[in-house]
Design an enzyme around this catalytic site. Sequence first.
Site, PDB file in Angstrom:
ATOM      1  N   GLY A 287      91.462  30.024  11.977  1.00  0.00           N
ATOM      2  CA  GLY A 287      91.922  31.413  11.911  1.00  0.00           C
ATOM      3  C   GLY A 287      91.898  31.910  10.471  1.00  0.00           C
ATOM      4  O   GLY A 287      91.009  31.565   9.683  1.00  0.00           O
ATOM      5  N   SER A 288      92.932  32.675  10.118  1.00  0.00           N
ATOM      6  CA  SER A 288      92.888  33.431   8.861  1.00  0.00           C
ATOM      7  C   SER A 288      92.889  32.582   7.595  1.00  0.00           C
ATOM      8  O   SER A 288      92.579  33.095   6.520  1.00  0.00           O
ATOM      9  CB  SER A 288      94.058  34.407   8.809  1.00  0.00           C
ATOM     10  OG  SER A 288      93.928  35.323   9.858  1.00  0.00           O
ATOM     11  N   THR A 289      93.276  31.308   7.676  1.00  0.00           N
ATOM     12  CA  THR A 289      93.234  30.492   6.455  1.00  0.00           C
ATOM     13  C   THR A 289      91.792  30.364   5.949  1.00  0.00           C
ATOM     14  O   THR A 289      91.565  30.145   4.760  1.00  0.00           O
ATOM     15  CB  THR A 289      93.831  29.086   6.686  1.00  0.00           C
ATOM     16  OG1 THR A 289      93.248  28.526   7.857  1.00  0.00           O
ATOM     17  CG2 THR A 289      95.342  29.149   6.847  1.00  0.00           C
TER      18      THR A 289
END
Lengths: 571, 111
Positions: A287-289
């Site tokens: 995801g956003s990492t």
Amino acid sequence: MTSGPSRGRRYVMLLLLLCGFGIILFRLVTLQVLQAAELTARADRQHQKTVSFEGARGTVSDRHGKVLAMNVEVPSVFGIPASLESPSVIARTLSPVLNVRSTELERKLRQDKSFVWLARKVEPEQGRQLGQLSLDGIGVVMEGRRFYPKGPLLAHVLGFSGMDGQGLEGLERRYDSHLLGEKRVTVLQRDALGRTVFPKGLTEQVPAPGHSLMLTVDEVIQYIAEKELEEAVTHSRAKSGTVIVMEPQSGAILALAISPRFDPNVVAALTPDRWRNRALTDTYEPGSTMKMVVAAAALEEKVMTPDSLVFGENGRMVIANTTIHDHEKQGWMTFSEVIQKSSNIGTAKAGMALGEQRLYRYLQAFGFGQRTEVDLPGEVNGLLKAPKDWGRRSLASISMGQEVGVTPLQMVSAVATLANGGVMMKPYVVSEIRDEKGRLVKEVLPQVKRRVVSPDTARMMTTMLEGVVTNGTGTKGAIPGFRVAGKTGTAQKIDPRTGAYSSTQFVGSFVGFVPAEAPRLAMIVILDEPQGEAWGGTVAAPVFRRVGEQVLNYLGVSREDTVKIALAMKD
Amino acid sequence: MKTLTIVAGVMLVFVFVWERVDVVRVGYHIERLKGQKVLLERERDQLQVKFSALSAPERIAKVATEKFGLIPPMQGQVLMVHEPGEVPSAPLLPAEQVRVAKHISSGRAGE
């Protein structure tokens, strides 16, 4: 002159003597020549005893020498069924001492075998009780048993060894050849009473124990990580969780915690699912990492600067007949704000500006799709498809951390690379191997894998990631008195029943490093399927804060305000 | 002279026999000591395991909180005091302690 009968008696005597000597000579030849080999072997069997010795398995200790695994000799109980008069009585007598059902013991003692194990590697106290019973046909031998005195602490890294002392999981398996003790066979002389006189030649050496491992892990940091992770998993009712703490400058792993934990002293009743080291065997969509990787690539390739303006499309953007949404509707924003607010659309635009080949090259350079080569068994590559296999939406999806599978260790290595000025180090767990006399057999020095981005890019990324913690989605990861750089991630899991992204199953994560200006720790926190609020910034960032604050205190790292207080006192 | 030779011969035999007997006696003694050494080493290892278990951070934290009523310091309650001139953090390793892996290519990604 002798008479006839007298001479006859002499001949008879002579004949008898000759016969006697002949018999003796025949017996002598039979014993000394014809049966020599067989009788010599029989004699050897009676006054010699061949014993197989095995050196103790080496110890494992943390970076301060605190013992985490070691061998202790404990009793193993055996029976000789042929020499037992009443197996049922013996079984009933042994049952309360060995804590084994008497029917089970009796079944073993009635087997048509010359030797049966009744209980292996029991407690020393049980051995003492057995000695007091002195039962005929029941014996005790000492065998090395592996003890993990800290219980579940670091269990997923240590692994465990089997009943016969062979490493089966974790470091015990990876370093089995070093840890195993030397095997040696010795011939002992026995007297008529069966006592050992002394080994043939006093120069006989006791077999050397195995080598000892010193780890990079610190048991206190490990405890802090495990304690906070357990609390977070319990509180969020997550399925599992992972925390890895790494020293960015060296790649040394200071802590690797997995929840749920297990006790390596008692593994018989557990399934492999429980002892698997998920930090390197399991992949997840980050995801956003992943946006920090895309941002670093965009800065390095100069397709973006922190101040570049990106239009947020008011929260909706159509790509390849699918719509990408943002959590909040955004208009124009700087690239720094894209990362701060974790904008999917802004990052997808950065990814598209990079293009497939360049993005793929950076993903590889940051270590995705390949093993980190950490010295632990079972590591997987993760999933990173080559651009030829990407779909029309893949560039945007991968930029947001979808369509890619990473291990927690890969992700913490990536953030440690930014913390280390753009240089990726090889993660490692064992720092030293020493022999039984403490002599150094192998020293593991930090290894540079490669430079991934320039120091300038790493510096810009640090500032942008600090913005995530001060003004963005990761404010709950802030540690008072320290500058923290980090990135949140909340990834939807794929529902195996539908094959589509689930609306109820998430992976919440936070990666970062602290202090941002001179990093001492790079850390990742992952919670798998937390219930209720599942945002990485809500469930994982607080764990980062709690672990980070305690570990920095433990390491004696000064807070920023310490300097201010000192200056104020001076004034 | 003849008597002296016989006496010397008998003495030699006695010395030889005494030496053999003593070797066996010392052998038994060595075995007893070896047995004691093994027992002591075993006890040492058991104590080491016990010590390690008792000094586990998890146990110490439990005793500190449950038995002595201690609590972890709250945010901001810990301040490190360093000697003047002491650098509180030492993030970078000396160059001689870092080496480049032989099998991994170096060079900036994207170049």
